[in-house]
Design an enzyme around this catalytic site. Sequence first.
Site, PDB file in Angstrom:
ATOM      1  N   GLY A  50       5.802  -7.569 -18.133  1.00 15.36           N
ATOM      2  CA  GLY A  50       6.806  -8.494 -18.181  1.00 15.36           C
ATOM      3  C   GLY A  50       8.382  -8.002 -17.799  1.00 15.36           C
ATOM      4  O   GLY A  50       9.267  -8.594 -18.301  1.00 15.36           O
TER       5      GLY A  50
ATOM      6  N   MET B 131      -1.062   6.391 -17.030  1.00 16.35           N
ATOM      7  CA  MET B 131       0.388   6.788 -17.166  1.00 16.35           C
ATOM      8  C   MET B 131       0.181   7.796 -18.419  1.00 16.35           C
ATOM      9  O   MET B 131       0.946   7.420 -19.725  1.00 16.35           O
ATOM     10  CB  MET B 131       1.311   5.644 -17.686  1.00 16.35           C
ATOM     11  CG  MET B 131       1.464   4.741 -16.316  1.00 16.35           C
ATOM     12  SD  MET B 131       1.782   2.950 -16.832  1.00 16.35           S
ATOM     13  CE  MET B 131       0.101   2.253 -17.145  1.00 16.35           C
TER      14      MET B 131
ATOM     15  N   MET C 241       5.135   1.883  -7.893  1.00 17.94           N
ATOM     16  CA  MET C 241       5.537   1.230  -8.988  1.00 17.94           C
ATOM     17  C   MET C 241       6.905   0.486  -8.746  1.00 17.94           C
ATOM     18  O   MET C 241       7.942   0.870  -8.154  1.00 17.94           O
ATOM     19  CB  MET C 241       6.075   2.143 -10.219  1.00 17.94           C
ATOM     20  CG  MET C 241       4.980   2.842 -10.892  1.00 17.94           C
ATOM     21  SD  MET C 241       3.302   1.606 -11.513  1.00 17.94           S
ATOM     22  CE  MET C 241       4.503   0.679 -12.670  1.00 17.94           C
TER      23      MET C 241
ATOM     24  N   HIS D 149      -7.302  -4.440 -13.630  1.00 21.44           N
ATOM     25  CA  HIS D 149      -6.221  -3.316 -13.897  1.00 21.44           C
ATOM     26  C   HIS D 149      -6.147  -2.934 -15.094  1.00 21.44           C
ATOM     27  O   HIS D 149      -5.820  -3.797 -16.137  1.00 21.44           O
ATOM     28  CB  HIS D 149      -5.149  -3.543 -13.252  1.00 21.44           C
ATOM     29  CG  HIS D 149      -3.980  -2.573 -13.016  1.00 21.44           C
ATOM     30  ND1 HIS D 149      -3.815  -1.626 -12.127  1.00 21.44           N
ATOM     31  CD2 HIS D 149      -3.047  -2.230 -13.824  1.00 21.44           C
ATOM     32  CE1 HIS D 149      -2.984  -0.866 -12.153  1.00 21.44           C
ATOM     33  NE2 HIS D 149      -2.406  -1.333 -13.360  1.00 21.44           N
TER      34      HIS D 149
ATOM     35  N   HIS E 106      -5.107   2.589 -14.210  1.00 18.43           N
ATOM     36  CA  HIS E 106      -3.847   3.316 -13.990  1.00 18.43           C
ATOM     37  C   HIS E 106      -3.326   4.311 -14.990  1.00 18.43           C
ATOM     38  O   HIS E 106      -3.321   3.925 -16.246  1.00 18.43           O
ATOM     39  CB  HIS E 106      -2.769   2.088 -13.846  1.00 18.43           C
ATOM     40  CG  HIS E 106      -1.439   2.518 -13.507  1.00 18.43           C
ATOM     41  ND1 HIS E 106      -0.389   1.727 -13.366  1.00 18.43           N
ATOM     42  CD2 HIS E 106      -0.938   3.886 -13.377  1.00 18.43           C
ATOM     43  CE1 HIS E 106       0.735   2.394 -13.476  1.00 18.43           C
ATOM     44  NE2 HIS E 106       0.476   3.631 -13.250  1.00 18.43           N
TER      45      HIS E 106
ATOM     46  N   ASP F 211       2.795  -2.597  -8.080  1.00 16.14           N
ATOM     47  CA  ASP F 211       2.789  -2.784  -9.618  1.00 16.14           C
ATOM     48  C   ASP F 211       4.004  -3.047 -10.515  1.00 16.14           C
ATOM     49  O   ASP F 211       4.739  -2.125 -10.448  1.00 16.14           O
ATOM     50  CB  ASP F 211       1.743  -1.728 -10.141  1.00 16.14           C
ATOM     51  CG  ASP F 211       1.217  -2.014 -11.663  1.00 16.14           C
ATOM     52  OD1 ASP F 211       1.524  -3.122 -12.233  1.00 16.14           O
ATOM     53  OD2 ASP F 211       0.891  -0.762 -12.271  1.00 16.14           O
ATOM     54  N   GLY F 212       3.993  -4.282 -10.894  1.00 13.76           N
ATOM     55  CA  GLY F 212       5.457  -4.503 -11.791  1.00 13.76           C
ATOM     56  C   GLY F 212       6.027  -5.629 -11.120  1.00 13.76           C
ATOM     57  O   GLY F 212       6.708  -5.612 -10.004  1.00 13.76           O
ATOM     58  N   GLY F 213       6.301  -6.611 -12.049  1.00  9.98           N
ATOM     59  CA  GLY F 213       7.233  -7.760 -11.641  1.00  9.98           C
ATOM     60  C   GLY F 213       6.460  -8.533 -10.253  1.00  9.98           C
ATOM     61  O   GLY F 213       7.299  -9.187  -9.795  1.00  9.98           O
TER      62      GLY F 213
ATOM     63  N   ASP G 182      -3.995  -0.404 -17.911  1.00 10.11           N
ATOM     64  CA  ASP G 182      -2.835   0.372 -17.978  1.00 10.11           C
ATOM     65  C   ASP G 182      -3.013   1.282 -19.213  1.00 10.11           C
ATOM     66  O   ASP G 182      -3.047   0.680 -20.385  1.00 10.11           O
ATOM     67  CB  ASP G 182      -1.794  -0.605 -18.144  1.00 10.11           C
ATOM     68  CG  ASP G 182      -1.249  -1.266 -16.888  1.00 10.11           C
ATOM     69  OD1 ASP G 182      -1.118  -0.409 -15.938  1.00 10.11           O
ATOM     70  OD2 ASP G 182      -1.119  -2.089 -16.851  1.00 10.11           O
TER      71      ASP G 182
ATOM     72  N   GLY H 113       5.495   1.026 -18.396  1.00  7.17           N
ATOM     73  CA  GLY H 113       5.629   1.219 -19.887  1.00  7.17           C
ATOM     74  C   GLY H 113       5.196   0.042 -20.500  1.00  7.17           C
ATOM     75  O   GLY H 113       4.760  -0.279 -21.529  1.00  7.17           O
TER      76      GLY H 113
ATOM     77  N   SER I 200      -3.904  -7.260 -14.316  1.00  8.27           N
ATOM     78  CA  SER I 200      -3.547  -6.115 -15.511  1.00  8.27           C
ATOM     79  C   SER I 200      -3.833  -6.791 -16.943  1.00  8.27           C
ATOM     80  O   SER I 200      -3.098  -7.727 -17.406  1.00  8.27           O
ATOM     81  CB  SER I 200      -2.343  -5.740 -15.295  1.00  8.27           C
ATOM     82  OG  SER I 200      -2.057  -4.999 -16.608  1.00  8.27           O
TER      83      SER I 200
ATOM     84  N   MET J   9      -1.599   4.149 -21.333  1.00 11.21           N
ATOM     85  CA  MET J   9      -0.259   4.745 -21.708  1.00 11.21           C
ATOM     86  C   MET J   9      -0.310   5.675 -23.070  1.00 11.21           C
ATOM     87  O   MET J   9      -1.288   5.297 -23.929  1.00 11.21           O
ATOM     88  CB  MET J   9       0.805   3.807 -22.066  1.00 11.21           C
ATOM     89  CG  MET J   9       0.979   2.691 -20.801  1.00 11.21           C
ATOM     90  SD  MET J   9       2.051   1.518 -21.184  1.00 11.21           S
ATOM     91  CE  MET J   9       1.861   0.404 -19.988  1.00 11.21           C
TER      92      MET J   9
HETATM   93  C1  DX5 Z   1       3.505  -1.156 -16.324  1.00 11.76           C
HETATM   94  C2  DX5 Z   1       2.189  -1.563 -15.716  1.00 11.76           C
HETATM   95  C3  DX5 Z   1       1.902  -2.732 -15.139  1.00 11.76           C
HETATM   96  C4  DX5 Z   1       2.077  -3.844 -15.839  1.00 11.76           C
HETATM   97  C5  DX5 Z   1       2.556  -5.050 -14.985  1.00 11.76           C
HETATM   98  O1  DX5 Z   1       3.676  -0.148 -16.697  1.00 11.76           O
HETATM   99  O2  DX5 Z   1       1.517  -0.434 -14.958  1.00 11.76           O
HETATM  100  O3  DX5 Z   1       0.353  -2.798 -14.660  1.00 11.76           O
HETATM  101  O4  DX5 Z   1       1.143  -4.467 -16.739  1.00 11.76           O
HETATM  102  O5  DX5 Z   1       3.124  -6.201 -15.837  1.00 11.76           O
HETATM  103  P1  DX5 Z   1       3.661  -7.304 -14.816  1.00 11.76           P
HETATM  104  O6  DX5 Z   1       2.763  -7.745 -13.751  1.00 11.76           O
HETATM  105  O7  DX5 Z   1       3.871  -8.258 -16.265  1.00 11.76           O
HETATM  106  O8  DX5 Z   1       5.033  -6.628 -14.375  1.00 11.76           O
HETATM  107 ZN    ZN Z   2      -0.195  -0.685 -13.917  1.00 12.13          ZN
END
Ligand code: DX5
Ligand code: ZN
Length: 238
Positions: A162, A85, A154, A50, A83, A192-194, A52, A159, A25, A54
């Site tokens: 990190g 959002m 997710m 990826h 992705h 996706d996320g963490g 993102d 949003g 991402s 938003m």
């Molecule tokens: C969050 C995004 C993720 C984000 C993941 O809303 O959809 O794709 O970039 O970031 P990390 O890998 O740092 O959690």
């Molecule tokens: Zn994402």
Amino acid sequence: MTVTFNVTVTLFFINTMNKYVISSSILSADFTRLGEQIAEAEAAGVDWLHVDVMDGHFVPNITMGPFIVEWCRKATKLPLDVHLMIENPERYIPAFAKAGASGLTVHVETCPEMRDTLNQIKALGCTAGIVLNPETPVEKLDPFLAEADLVLVMSVHPGYSGQKFVPESIARVAEVRKKLDTLGSFAWLEVDGGISIETLPRMKEAGATAFVAATAIFKNPEGIAAGIESLRDVIAST
Ligand code: DX5
Ligand code: ZN
């Protein structure tokens, strides 16, 4: 439709021959050197890029639009895993497809006519994905699961990159895995996320096949290639 665009879409499917993929991402990339950072990720063997998107409505943050996707398309041959959002994604899907997206993933929370939206994405030559926020019941997927090329669970509230991994998402991935297997679906099960070397093995064990990571790759203290390599190593060794 240009030849480049078709080749890219094909690559997305060729990649399905790998059992597990890493999607980097760019949300955590250094945008003063975005092209170089993408090239570094590609050279290190990452599978997908990826993006993102938003809108400041569905999620509190505002990030990238079709314009950035278009530049990513010029910067790399990697499949672009986009992705969305955003509210009313159906209004913007044609622009993202035209910009060179390989796959478009839309939130179940934003698509009252999900079947139409998935068909719209496929008709434009892209892979169609559905995504669920951490608090959305997994059952919301049921009517559309058979039509999805990718299902994204997710593991943070969307949003920002990190954020801290939400551990309850592991059981949700296992639940979706069961549903996909029951259907005989070959859809990607993406998380996706963490995602890190600590959390990835737990998601893999639950049945995930595609791993999105921003911080673990673009903010890895050892560099982008090392970040990708360490994720690749835990995929191979777990
Ligand atoms: C969050 C995004 C993720 C984000 C993941 O809303 O959809 O794709 O970039 O970031 P990390 O890998 O740092 O959690
Ligand atoms: Zn994402």
